[in-house]
Design a protein around this motif. Structure first.
Motif, PDB file in Angstrom:
ATOM      1  N   HIS A  69       0.836  -1.207   0.000  1.00  8.19           N
ATOM      2  CA  HIS A  69       0.000   0.000   0.000  1.00  8.19           C
ATOM      3  C   HIS A  69       0.863   1.246   0.000  1.00  8.19           C
ATOM      4  O   HIS A  69       2.092   1.173   0.176  1.00  8.19           O
ATOM      5  CB  HIS A  69      -0.963   0.009   1.194  1.00  8.19           C
ATOM      6  CG  HIS A  69      -0.295  -0.261   2.507  1.00  8.19           C
ATOM      7  ND1 HIS A  69       0.552   0.616   3.122  1.00  8.19           N
ATOM      8  CD2 HIS A  69      -0.364  -1.349   3.315  1.00  8.19           C
ATOM      9  CE1 HIS A  69       0.973   0.113   4.256  1.00  8.19           C
ATOM     10  NE2 HIS A  69       0.437  -1.094   4.401  1.00  8.19           N
ATOM     11  N   GLY A  70       0.262   2.377  -0.183  1.00  5.24           N
ATOM     12  CA  GLY A  70       0.964   3.646  -0.386  1.00  5.24           C
ATOM     13  C   GLY A  70       1.962   3.936   0.717  1.00  5.24           C
ATOM     14  O   GLY A  70       3.129   4.249   0.459  1.00  5.24           O
TER      15      GLY A  70
ATOM     16  N   LYS B 265      -5.309   0.418  -0.107  1.00  5.30           N
ATOM     17  CA  LYS B 265      -5.193   0.058  -1.521  1.00  5.30           C
ATOM     18  C   LYS B 265      -3.803  -0.489  -1.725  1.00  5.30           C
ATOM     19  O   LYS B 265      -2.806   0.173  -1.414  1.00  5.30           O
ATOM     20  CB  LYS B 265      -5.402   1.307  -2.382  1.00  5.30           C
ATOM     21  CG  LYS B 265      -6.008   1.000  -3.734  1.00  5.30           C
ATOM     22  CD  LYS B 265      -6.094   2.294  -4.518  1.00  5.30           C
ATOM     23  CE  LYS B 265      -7.324   2.328  -5.404  1.00  5.30           C
ATOM     24  NZ  LYS B 265      -7.411   3.615  -6.097  1.00  5.30           N
TER      25      LYS B 265
ATOM     26  N   TYR C  57      -0.871  -1.863  -4.209  1.00  5.64           N
ATOM     27  CA  TYR C  57      -0.415  -1.747  -5.597  1.00  5.64           C
ATOM     28  C   TYR C  57       0.470  -2.928  -5.931  1.00  5.64           C
ATOM     29  O   TYR C  57       1.304  -3.340  -5.112  1.00  5.64           O
ATOM     30  CB  TYR C  57       0.353  -0.446  -5.819  1.00  5.64           C
ATOM     31  CG  TYR C  57      -0.551   0.771  -5.663  1.00  5.64           C
ATOM     32  CD1 TYR C  57      -1.308   1.218  -6.746  1.00  5.64           C
ATOM     33  CD2 TYR C  57      -0.652   1.443  -4.457  1.00  5.64           C
ATOM     34  CE1 TYR C  57      -2.139   2.308  -6.602  1.00  5.64           C
ATOM     35  CE2 TYR C  57      -1.480   2.523  -4.308  1.00  5.64           C
ATOM     36  CZ  TYR C  57      -2.231   2.958  -5.387  1.00  5.64           C
ATOM     37  OH  TYR C  57      -3.066   4.036  -5.256  1.00  5.64           O
TER      38      TYR C  57
ATOM     39  N   PHE D 104       1.325   7.188  -8.551  1.00  3.29           N
ATOM     40  CA  PHE D 104       0.466   5.997  -8.588  1.00  3.29           C
ATOM     41  C   PHE D 104      -0.541   6.115  -9.721  1.00  3.29           C
ATOM     42  O   PHE D 104      -0.745   5.197 -10.502  1.00  3.29           O
ATOM     43  CB  PHE D 104      -0.312   5.827  -7.273  1.00  3.29           C
ATOM     44  CG  PHE D 104       0.556   5.357  -6.124  1.00  3.29           C
ATOM     45  CD1 PHE D 104       1.780   4.734  -6.363  1.00  3.29           C
ATOM     46  CD2 PHE D 104       0.145   5.529  -4.817  1.00  3.29           C
ATOM     47  CE1 PHE D 104       2.569   4.303  -5.317  1.00  3.29           C
ATOM     48  CE2 PHE D 104       0.927   5.102  -3.774  1.00  3.29           C
ATOM     49  CZ  PHE D 104       2.145   4.490  -3.997  1.00  3.29           C
TER      50      PHE D 104
END
Lengths: 879, 110
Positions: free
Chosen positions: B27-28, B77, B79, B54
């Motif tokens: 995630h971020g 979220k 990635y 992103f």
């Protein structure tokens, strides 16, 4: 692939804005939470950790905005915002918006329509391949200003075409010919040489060109038919080739069909092409031979001037054989086909084009003025928006959007105006302006003018915006920019100057038109009805049948009650169409013919008894023709005053004998008639002679005019005339016109040009008036406070009015002076179109100046009088 | 867009993100921490630049995202690298190596 994904992502961001926002929100707050948690683990309190994380990462909203503005969809979104804002701004200032859009519409519309019309005349190429190689060549003389050649010379020239790839010829004009089958129709036939179509570069769409065997004297007749005839008469049937038709009662075989866009180089509508069938031997023997129209295709790389030089030896040779009186008057001429076709439409087209460009210029300056005014009133708004964080680029884009929006509305309005104008042009245009009927709205032109107007909008709208708004604007003080006012006033001066030249031109042309319409004709046109009858060669092959028909008709018309006089003639004044001879060919008994020069042309007509009384032409001396003059043994002649004075300077013409054709009979002068305008109304009357209407050799009576004088309603008479003619031959095409209509047609073209120029001048003046109104109105608004102070200090309303008017008057005066100079040049261009008025005539200029100054004064006075009524107290509290 | 992230240029940040998510979906925040750790604190990437990157990488089809629960039971979220992204990463790594070597040679030459 990735482009598609980018697009899809952007579209999703645009249309599911909330969802995407929510996701980003959640993701970002999760990010901060995690960062804070990390810090809590390191021993910070939760609140401190959150604060520290936020400090480190920046505000959540800013981050969101950054992410948000990174995609392309952001541009779309802000553009949409700009557009809505621009529309709101336009709606909020209806006065500005309406004037701006109207200005643009008029400018774009007028320019596009005129350009669409003149484009076909001035700039479009003629519809032949490599049309720039095509020329019209031959001789010109005072008698005939379009190039022609004489058969005996032409057959020599075409052996060695010199500078030309090929030269070709046709019989001048078109002749009436009848398709004599069931449903007979009158058609226009032209006779052309074998290589006519190949020289023009035209291929038949069906069948073939003439063969050498067909272009020979006495060959079996063959014909090529026009596309229009093919469709209308033969239903576009390809089997028409080799079909035999009956032309003027003789069989002819169709060998080919011409393309749909085919037109004759002479622009005459033509239904059928027949072979010219020029007989070389006959042409040589009967020198000078037939008169031909000659066209050629230049060799590649040869200019028109070079070809003319190359033809000089041939020309010199041809002159050797010419009668001496012709030599000094005949010239060699080669000019491009387009030049030949547009001839005198050219100057008029350029004038209209110039006028409409002037209107466009005024419209552009008007728009510029409006936008400049608006820009200065919006300085503060821009400063505020700048202070709130709008980047200069964004502000610039905003202004651009507004200008473009105006441009789009103006363009749409312009299309409507252009469409309407073009319809009007085509409706009021006189006959004979080549290709005007085909003129359609040209989208390139609309786009071009739209681009110009938008550009002027952008340039003048953006110029002030480029300097970023100064912070002082925020404190509510107007920062006055004198430089910008100077620009606006100069624009007013430019408008005045252009309007003045337009008005002067229009004034000159209108004055000339009224001169033209009141010019004495030498005949009384009122109560005269004319009927042109053209007999078919099939039913009336020779003069006896023709004479018989007309005698019968005349007898019938004499019986009609209420008819004062009826007469016949082969041609009618005041149009220039009449038969003519050269002055030096006239022989007077007991006097040698003059040998020096041709002496110019002398027109002649064959007229029946009562011709002069029917047309109201005064007999100065002697008498009219009577029925006795129509006897075969009688040879009488009537001279016009001009010719009589020239032939018999000492008078005593009556009773003298003379002849005007070498082989013709000697004729006795029985009368002298007053001069009649017989060469168009703008020209001087040409010397003229009349012979009686009767069957003589070399006469042709296929076409004749019936002249009928009656005080009754022309509609009643024309019905009579029509039914009497139809009683004799129901299939005969007739054209009935009143004499005033015929005369009116001759001034159609000047009227057309004058009307258009007057229209443009009025438009230009209107736009200029709006411009002045705007500038002065703005000046007053800007100086309201100053005016208040002045009034508080004791200035009278009148002195305020003087001050305001004075400030604009200088510029109006400057514009008028510039306009005078411009008019001086503009009227020079019009000189050749003017009738009985000099381009230097001061009256139209004076009138134009007076009208313009009056209009300028009023459009300045309306807003200036507002300044007079300023209440000092209100003005001082202003702002 | 005026954000300064260390001395990272745009292309480099993309490469670092690709490299980070190449190991495993992340995630971020995890990505930002990982970059900081791997660079031993030299590169500090803030949220603004990171999320713009992103969005850009995702639209270019180099990474894909998915909402998942974190180890702390938070929704985030994640990635992950796509095949296309993997290819791009290896290309860029190679290219980067070449450039660094070249620059190093130039710097050493003097």
């Amino acid at each position: 692939m990735s482009l598609m994904r980018d697009l899809a992502g952007g579209v999703r961001a645009l249309f599911q804005k909330k969802l995407v926002d929510k996701e980003l929100d959640e993701e970002l707050s999760g990010f901060l939470e995690m960062a804070a948690e990390e810090k809590v683990k390191q021993g910070m309190s939760r609140n401190d950790a959150l604060r520290a994380a936020r400090l480190e990462q920046g505000s959540l909203e800013v981050t969101k905005a950054i992410v948000h503005s990174a995609g392309w969809e952001f541009l779309v979104e802000t553009w949409w915002q700009d557009l809505r804002f621009a529309a709101r701004m336009l709606r909020k200032n209806p006065g500005f918006t309406i004037v701006a859009i109207l200005t643009l519409s008029l400018g774009i519309g007028a320019t596009s329509s005129v350009f669409s019309a003149v484009d076909r005349i001035l700039f479009r190429s003629v519809p032949y391949p490599q049309a720039d190689q095509l020329v019209s060549f031959g001789l010109t003389a005072p008698i005939e200003r379009s190039e022609f050649m004489l058969g005996s010379n032409y057959v020599d020239w075409r052996r060695a075409p010199g500078p030309f790839q090929s030269m070709t010829s046709m019989i001048p004009g078109v002749a009436d010919c009848d398709l004599t089958e069931q449903n007979p129709v009158r058609l226009a036939c032209a006779r052309v040489e074998l290589n006519f179509l190949p020289t023009l570069g035209v291929q038949p769409i069906a069948g073939r060109n003439f063969s050498p065997d067909e272009d020979r004297p006495n060959a079996p007749r063959s014909a090529m038919i026009s596309y229009g005839l093919w469709r209308s008469r033969f239903g576009g049937d390809p089997g028409v080739i080799a079909k035999t038709i009956s032309l003027d009662g003789l069989p002819a075989t169709i060998v080919g069909v011409l393309p749909a866009d085919f037109e004759m180089p002479t622009l005459l509508p033509t239904d059928i092409l027949l072979p010219e069938a020029l007989d070389e031997a006959v042409q040589r023997r009967s020198a000078p031979g037939a008169v031909l129209r000659t066209f050629a295709r230049l060799n590649p790389g040869i200019t028109v001037a070079q070809s003319a030089a190359a033809l000089q030896p041939l020309f010199a040779q041809a002159l050797q054989g010419a009668p001496p009186e012709f030599r000094s008057e005949v010239h060699l001429s080669v000019r491009s086909l387009r030049d030949r076709q547009v001839q005198d439409a050219r100057l008029a087209s350029w004038i209209l084009f110039g006028a409409v460009l002037a209107v466009l210029l005024i419209a552009c300056t008007n728009l510029a003025n409006l936008l400049l005014a608006r820009a200065s009133t919006r300085q503060r708004e821009l400063a505020v928006r700048g202070a709130l964080g709008a980047t200069p680029a964004r502000l610039l884009r905003q202004r651009l959007t507004e200008s473009l929006l105006l441009g789009i509305f103006g363009g749409a309005g312009g299309c409507l105006v252009a469409y309407a104008f073009l319809r009007v042009f085509v409706a009021i245009a006189p006959q004979g302006i080549p290709r005007l009927g085909q003129a359609g709205l040209d989208w390139r032109v609309i786009f071009f003018t739209l681009a110009i107007s938008c550009l002027s909008g952008v340039v003048f709208g953006l110029a002030p915006a480029l300097s970023s708004p100064s912070p002082e604007m925020l404190c509510g003080k107007e920062v006055r920019s004198t430089a910008r006012n100077l620009l606006r006033e100069m624009l007013v001066a430019v408008q005045i100057a252009i309007s003045l030249s337009l008005l002067t031109g229009a004034g000159l042309l209108l004055r000339s038109l009224s001169n033209l319409q009141s010019a004495p004709l030498g005949l009384e046109a009122q109560n005269v009805l004319t009927e042109m009858i053209s007999l078919g060669a099939y039913r009336y092959p020779a003069p006896p049948q023709q004479i018989e028909f007309f005698d019968e008709l005349l007898a019938r018309l004499h019986r009609v009650p209420g008819v004062t006089a009826v007469a016949l003639s082969d041609t009618l004044p005041p149009s220039g169409a009449m038969r003519s001879t050269i002055y030096s060919a006239i022989e007077v008994t007991g006097r040698a013919r003059p040998t020096e020069g041709t002496g110019g042309m002398v027109g002649w007509r064959a007229v029946s008894p009562d011709y002069f009384s029917a047309l109201g032409i005064t007999m100065l001396r002697g008498r009219e023709f009577t029925h006795e003059d129509q006897a075969p043994s009688e040879h009488s002649i009537i001279l016009s005053d001009l010719l009589a004075r020239r032939l018999f300077p000492s008078g005593g013409a009556i009773g003298k004998t003379m002849r005007f054709a070498l082989a013709g009979p000697w004729r006795t002068v029985v009368g002298i008639a007053a001069n009649v305008k017989n060469n168009g109304i703008a020209e001087q009357a040409a010397p003229e002679l009349y012979i009686p209407w009767k069957n003589e050799d070399n006469q042709n009576f296929r076409v004749a005019h019936v002249i009928l004088r009656s005080p009754l309603d022309p509609r009643t008479i024309s019905n009579w005339l029509r039914s009497e003619t139809a009683a004799l031959d129901p299939a005969l095409p007739v054209a009935i016109e009143t004499m005033p209509q015929r005369v009116g047609k001759l001034s159609q073209r000047p009227r057309f040009i004058a009307a258009l120029l007057a229209l443009f001048a009025a438009m230009g003046m209107l736009l200029a008036a709006v411009g002045i109104y705007g500038v002065v109105g703005f000046l007053v608004a800007q100086r309201t406070q100053e005016i208040g102070v002045r009034m508080a200090l004791g200035a009278t309303p009148l002195s305020i009015l003087k001050m305001i008017l004075g400030s604009i008057a200088r510029w109006i005066a400057a514009g008028a002076v510039a306009g005078l100079i411009a008019s001086w040049f503009a009227s020079r261009l019009l000189q050749s179109l003017l009738f009985q008025i000099s381009a230097r005539d001061p009256r139209p200029v004076a009138a134009a100046v007076a009208v313009l100054l009056l209009v300028a004064f009023f459009s300045a006075w309306i807003p200036a009088s507002r300044a007079m009524r300023v209440d000092p107290m209100v003005a001082l509290r202003y702002e | 867009m005026t954000e300064k992230s260390g001395d990272l240029v745009q292309g480099t940040l993309d490469m670092l993100i690709l490299k980070t998510v190449a190991l495993e979906p992340m995630h971020g925040y995890g990505i930002s921490v990982r970059i900081e750790q791997m660079s031993r604190g030299i590169f500090k990437v803030n949220a603004g630049s990171l999320f713009v990157a992103f969005q850009r990488l995702q639209r270019a089809g180099l990474i894909r995202s998915e909402w998942k629960a974190t180890e702390n039971n938070r929704r985030a979220k994640y990635y992950a690298l796509t095949n296309q992204g993997r290819k791009r990463l290896s290309n860029e790594t190679r290219e980067w190596g070449r450039q660094v070597a070249a620059i190093a040679r130039i710097l050493e030459a003097s």
